[in-house]
Design a protein around this motif. Sequence first.
Motif, PDB file in Angstrom:
ATOM      1  N   VAL A  26       0.838  -1.205   0.000  1.00 40.85           N
ATOM      2  CA  VAL A  26       0.000   0.000   0.000  1.00 40.85           C
ATOM      3  C   VAL A  26       0.870   1.251   0.000  1.00 40.85           C
ATOM      4  N   GLU A  27       1.884   1.280   0.830  1.00 38.22           N
ATOM      5  CA  GLU A  27       2.756   2.452   0.898  1.00 38.22           C
ATOM      6  C   GLU A  27       3.504   2.665  -0.415  1.00 38.22           C
ATOM      7  N   ARG A  32       3.798   5.848  -5.625  1.00 40.62           N
ATOM      8  CA  ARG A  32       3.750   5.948  -7.087  1.00 40.62           C
ATOM      9  C   ARG A  32       2.578   6.819  -7.530  1.00 40.62           C
ATOM     10  N   VAL A  33       1.434   6.666  -6.873  1.00 44.50           N
ATOM     11  CA  VAL A  33       0.262   7.493  -7.192  1.00 44.50           C
ATOM     12  C   VAL A  33       0.590   8.961  -6.949  1.00 44.50           C
ATOM     13  N   ASP A  34       1.187   9.261  -5.823  1.00 45.00           N
ATOM     14  CA  ASP A  34       1.514  10.641  -5.477  1.00 45.00           C
ATOM     15  C   ASP A  34       2.467  11.259  -6.497  1.00 45.00           C
ATOM     16  N   ASP A  35       3.369  10.454  -7.049  1.00 39.56           N
ATOM     17  CA  ASP A  35       4.336  10.935  -8.038  1.00 39.56           C
ATOM     18  C   ASP A  35       3.776  10.969  -9.470  1.00 39.56           C
ATOM     19  N   ASP A  36       2.626  10.351  -9.681  1.00 40.09           N
ATOM     20  CA  ASP A  36       2.078  10.228 -11.030  1.00 40.09           C
ATOM     21  C   ASP A  36       1.469  11.553 -11.505  1.00 40.09           C
ATOM     22  N   PRO A  37       1.806  12.003 -12.728  1.00 38.33           N
ATOM     23  CA  PRO A  37       1.285  13.292 -13.195  1.00 38.33           C
ATOM     24  C   PRO A  37      -0.233  13.315 -13.414  1.00 38.33           C
ATOM     25  N   PHE A  43      -5.312  12.852  -6.104  1.00 35.46           N
ATOM     26  CA  PHE A  43      -5.140  12.338  -4.750  1.00 35.46           C
ATOM     27  C   PHE A  43      -4.668  13.431  -3.799  1.00 35.46           C
ATOM     28  N   ALA A  44      -3.787  14.312  -4.271  1.00 39.20           N
ATOM     29  CA  ALA A  44      -3.321  15.411  -3.418  1.00 39.20           C
ATOM     30  C   ALA A  44      -4.497  16.305  -3.027  1.00 39.20           C
ATOM     31  N   ARG A  45      -5.354  16.605  -3.973  1.00 41.10           N
ATOM     32  CA  ARG A  45      -6.518  17.444  -3.700  1.00 41.10           C
ATOM     33  C   ARG A  45      -7.439  16.789  -2.668  1.00 41.10           C
ATOM     34  N   ARG A  93      -5.029   4.283 -15.494  1.00 44.65           N
ATOM     35  CA  ARG A  93      -3.736   4.569 -14.878  1.00 44.65           C
ATOM     36  C   ARG A  93      -3.640   3.956 -13.478  1.00 44.65           C
ATOM     37  N   TRP A  94      -4.729   4.074 -12.678  1.00 47.42           N
ATOM     38  CA  TRP A  94      -4.744   3.483 -11.332  1.00 47.42           C
ATOM     39  C   TRP A  94      -4.508   1.985 -11.423  1.00 47.42           C
TER      40      TRP A  94
END
Length: 180
Positions: A26-27, A32-37, A43-45, A93-94
């Motif tokens: 999970v981590e 990878r999700v956080d770094d994905d354009p 996710f940040a929002r 993408r997910w």
Amino acid sequence: MNQPTPPLDGTPRHTEADETNVRALVEAFYRRVDDDPLLGPVFARELTGRWDEHLAKMTTFWSSLVLGSKQYRGNVQEAHRPLGDIEPQHFARWLALFLNTVEARYEPAAAVLFMEPALRIAQSLQLSKFGWDYRIPEEQVALLAALKRMRTGKEATDPPARGGGEPFPARFVGRGAGED
């Protein structure tokens, strides 16, 4: 699918899931999700100030599914309903990132325990979000069928057709199309 990303610490792939490697999966995935354009901004929002809570919830979710811990309490559909600007490419993408991360961390027999539910959940969310007439991408359908064959040794059967845009639940509540 992309080439699997090996675990950052270089450890061999796991032959079975346990609480520790589920947490690590999970981590790694959400890094990878956080770094994905494409996915990172969404996710940040949604998770600013709540990442730790989300990671703990997702560890509990996947542990419940894969390990049978039955600790997860939540509604996947409701949790995703507020996400209004999600499009098919976000699901693709997910899935690519998740399946790739799982494949890198688990041997095939263990990986299928994550991959099959991920594809089923994605399909459910896609149909809920885009409507019952939305066509699930053929690659996704084929991968789900292949995973089912891998898990069961049997050929997957096609779901019943939903002709004419009939709402999916109609037959399950006692009436079909055109019945009053």
